[in-house]
Design a protein around this motif. Structure first.
Motif, PDB file in Angstrom:
ATOM      1  N   GLN A 261      12.152 -13.152 -23.137  1.00  0.00           N
ATOM      2  CA  GLN A 261      13.711 -13.005 -22.755  1.00  0.00           C
ATOM      3  C   GLN A 261      14.126 -12.472 -21.471  1.00  0.00           C
ATOM      4  OE1 GLN A 261      15.391 -10.261 -25.682  1.00  0.00           O
ATOM      5  NE2 GLN A 261      17.349 -10.321 -24.920  1.00  0.00           N
ATOM      6  N   ILE A 262      14.897 -12.835 -20.347  1.00  0.00           N
ATOM      7  CA  ILE A 262      15.047 -12.539 -19.236  1.00  0.00           C
ATOM      8  C   ILE A 262      15.683 -10.977 -19.589  1.00  0.00           C
ATOM      9  CG2 ILE A 262      15.817 -12.411 -16.771  1.00  0.00           C
ATOM     10  CD1 ILE A 262      14.566 -14.964 -17.267  1.00  0.00           C
ATOM     11  N   LEU A 263      15.920  -9.567 -18.962  1.00  0.00           N
ATOM     12  CA  LEU A 263      16.916  -8.506 -19.905  1.00  0.00           C
ATOM     13  C   LEU A 263      17.632  -8.089 -18.108  1.00  0.00           C
ATOM     14  CD1 LEU A 263      14.383  -6.173 -21.036  1.00  0.00           C
ATOM     15  CD2 LEU A 263      16.024  -7.582 -22.392  1.00  0.00           C
ATOM     16  N   GLN A 264      16.791  -8.448 -17.303  1.00  0.00           N
ATOM     17  CA  GLN A 264      17.555  -8.153 -15.529  1.00  0.00           C
ATOM     18  C   GLN A 264      16.415  -8.584 -14.955  1.00  0.00           C
ATOM     19  OE1 GLN A 264      18.913  -4.214 -15.465  1.00  0.00           O
ATOM     20  NE2 GLN A 264      18.767  -3.861 -12.721  1.00  0.00           N
ATOM     21  N   ILE A 265      17.534  -8.922 -12.828  1.00  0.00           N
ATOM     22  CA  ILE A 265      16.795  -9.432 -12.364  1.00  0.00           C
ATOM     23  C   ILE A 265      17.416  -8.778 -10.892  1.00  0.00           C
ATOM     24  CG2 ILE A 265      16.320 -11.395 -10.164  1.00  0.00           C
ATOM     25  CD1 ILE A 265      16.290 -13.326 -12.761  1.00  0.00           C
ATOM     26  N   SER A 266      16.810  -8.206 -10.015  1.00  0.00           N
ATOM     27  CA  SER A 266      17.094  -7.156  -9.211  1.00  0.00           C
ATOM     28  C   SER A 266      16.144  -7.938  -7.796  1.00  0.00           C
ATOM     29  CB  SER A 266      16.645  -5.901  -9.697  1.00  0.00           C
ATOM     30  OG  SER A 266      17.346  -4.931 -10.594  1.00  0.00           O
ATOM     31  N   GLY A 267      17.328  -7.758  -6.796  1.00  0.00           N
ATOM     32  CA  GLY A 267      16.851  -7.869  -5.350  1.00  0.00           C
ATOM     33  C   GLY A 267      16.466  -6.839  -4.527  1.00  0.00           C
ATOM     34  N   MET A 268      16.187  -6.864  -3.248  1.00  0.00           N
ATOM     35  CA  MET A 268      16.282  -5.787  -2.565  1.00  0.00           C
ATOM     36  C   MET A 268      15.795  -6.690  -1.468  1.00  0.00           C
ATOM     37  SD  MET A 268      12.691  -2.950  -0.544  1.00  0.00           S
ATOM     38  CE  MET A 268      13.832  -2.143  -1.883  1.00  0.00           C
TER      39      MET A 268
ATOM     40  N   SER B 213      12.568  -9.496  -5.381  1.00  0.00           N
ATOM     41  CA  SER B 213      12.832 -10.028  -6.830  1.00  0.00           C
ATOM     42  C   SER B 213      12.632  -9.641  -7.705  1.00  0.00           C
ATOM     43  CB  SER B 213      13.091 -11.856  -6.618  1.00  0.00           C
ATOM     44  OG  SER B 213      14.019 -12.042  -5.337  1.00  0.00           O
ATOM     45  N   ALA B 214      12.795  -8.675  -8.876  1.00  0.00           N
ATOM     46  CA  ALA B 214      11.823  -8.035  -9.548  1.00  0.00           C
ATOM     47  C   ALA B 214      12.700  -8.923 -11.196  1.00  0.00           C
ATOM     48  CB  ALA B 214      12.046  -6.661  -9.258  1.00  0.00           C
ATOM     49  N   ILE B 215      12.183  -9.781 -11.855  1.00  0.00           N
ATOM     50  CA  ILE B 215      12.785 -10.048 -13.662  1.00  0.00           C
ATOM     51  C   ILE B 215      12.352  -9.571 -14.077  1.00  0.00           C
ATOM     52  CG2 ILE B 215      12.414 -11.818 -14.595  1.00  0.00           C
ATOM     53  CD1 ILE B 215      11.474 -13.699 -12.096  1.00  0.00           C
ATOM     54  N   TYR B 216      12.927  -8.671 -14.881  1.00  0.00           N
ATOM     55  CA  TYR B 216      12.703  -7.245 -15.982  1.00  0.00           C
ATOM     56  C   TYR B 216      12.443  -8.314 -17.798  1.00  0.00           C
ATOM     57  CZ  TYR B 216      13.730  -3.748 -12.844  1.00  0.00           C
ATOM     58  OH  TYR B 216      14.227  -2.482 -12.170  1.00  0.00           O
ATOM     59  N   VAL B 217      11.233  -8.501 -17.346  1.00  0.00           N
ATOM     60  CA  VAL B 217      11.025  -9.411 -19.650  1.00  0.00           C
ATOM     61  C   VAL B 217      10.730  -8.708 -19.893  1.00  0.00           C
ATOM     62  CG1 VAL B 217      10.587 -11.518 -17.481  1.00  0.00           C
ATOM     63  CG2 VAL B 217       8.801  -9.851 -18.096  1.00  0.00           C
ATOM     64  N   THR B 218      10.772  -9.724 -21.275  1.00  0.00           N
ATOM     65  CA  THR B 218      10.364  -9.229 -22.491  1.00  0.00           C
ATOM     66  C   THR B 218       9.960 -10.038 -23.611  1.00  0.00           C
ATOM     67  OG1 THR B 218      10.338  -6.867 -24.513  1.00  0.00           O
ATOM     68  CG2 THR B 218      12.439  -8.216 -23.687  1.00  0.00           C
TER      69      THR B 218
END
Length: 217
Positions: free
Chosen positions: A63-70, A79-84
């Motif tokens: 499950q992807i909770l959030q994606i952030s980028g710089m 790109s940072a993909i927050y997963v659980t």
């Protein structure tokens, strides 16, 4: 009298023949029953195994909770993909997972590079994921892992595994991908088994100098 004895002997012969036929039928039935029992046992075990695998396949996944980028004011470099794991999911080996990413004219299949000595890292509460040393080793072909929540330490190994309650960041180097403003980005985080996490967002209309980290999805 002779006629009576003949009929009596004939009945005895018929009884012996009937007994032989009965015994033969019992033997055939026993063999058939043995085959049916063995077959039903095999089918039961096969059905149980298939049911377990099917349940695992349906319930498991990322499950992807959030994606952030710089960004660097013109391009989205990291790109940072927050997963659980999904609720009820079995443990997922991230070293066997791949990320499929497409943006503009670029497309990548990104995997975890198990041979790198600094492919994963842990951060403390309040730390920035973009300050992790994991980013220093990344190329466009592999992703790193930044551990945020991992109570049993399963992610902090050469073969990182996420299970119930874990939260990690999949770190991507997107510097050479087409991620200029207003770019549509799609993709999947596909685990070894189970449902993949879906990536779908558009980069911001403009990249502001004072805000280098933005939420994408």
């Amino acid at each position: 009298m002779k006629h009576f004895n003949f009929l009596k002997n004939k009945k005895g012969a018929m009884g012996i023949g009937t007994l032989i036929i009965f015994i033969a039928m019992v033997l055939v039935a026993a063999v058939a029953a043995s085959v049916l029992i063995n077959t039903s046992g095999f089918l039961q075990q096969k059905a149980s195994s298939t049911g377990k695998e099917s349940t695992e396949q349906v319930a498991s996944g990322i499950q992807i909770l959030q994606i952030s980028g710089m960004h660097n004011t013109t391009h989205m470099n990291n790109s940072a993909i927050y997963v659980t794991p999904n609720a009820g999911s079995s443990a997922i080996d991230l070293s066997q997972s791949i990320i499929i990413l497409a943006s503009g004219t670029s497309e990548r299949t990104i995997s975890y590079n198990i041979s790198k000595t600094q492919s994963y890292d842990s951060i403390t509460t309040g730390g920035s994921v973009f300050g992790s040393p994991v980013w220093d080793n990344l190329t466009s072909k592999d992703f790193g892992i930044i551990v945020i929540v991992d109570s049993d330490g399963s992610c902090q190994n050469i073969t990182p595994v996420i299970n119930k309650g874990d939260l990690v960041v999949l770190a991507l180097n997107t510097a050479d991908m087409d991620m200029t403003p207003r770019t549509i980005v799609t993709g999947l985080v596909r685990p070894e088994f189970g449902a993949p996490g879906v990536i779908s967002y558009m980069t911001p209309a403009t990249y502001i100098n004072d805000v280098t980290v933005v939420r994408l999805q």
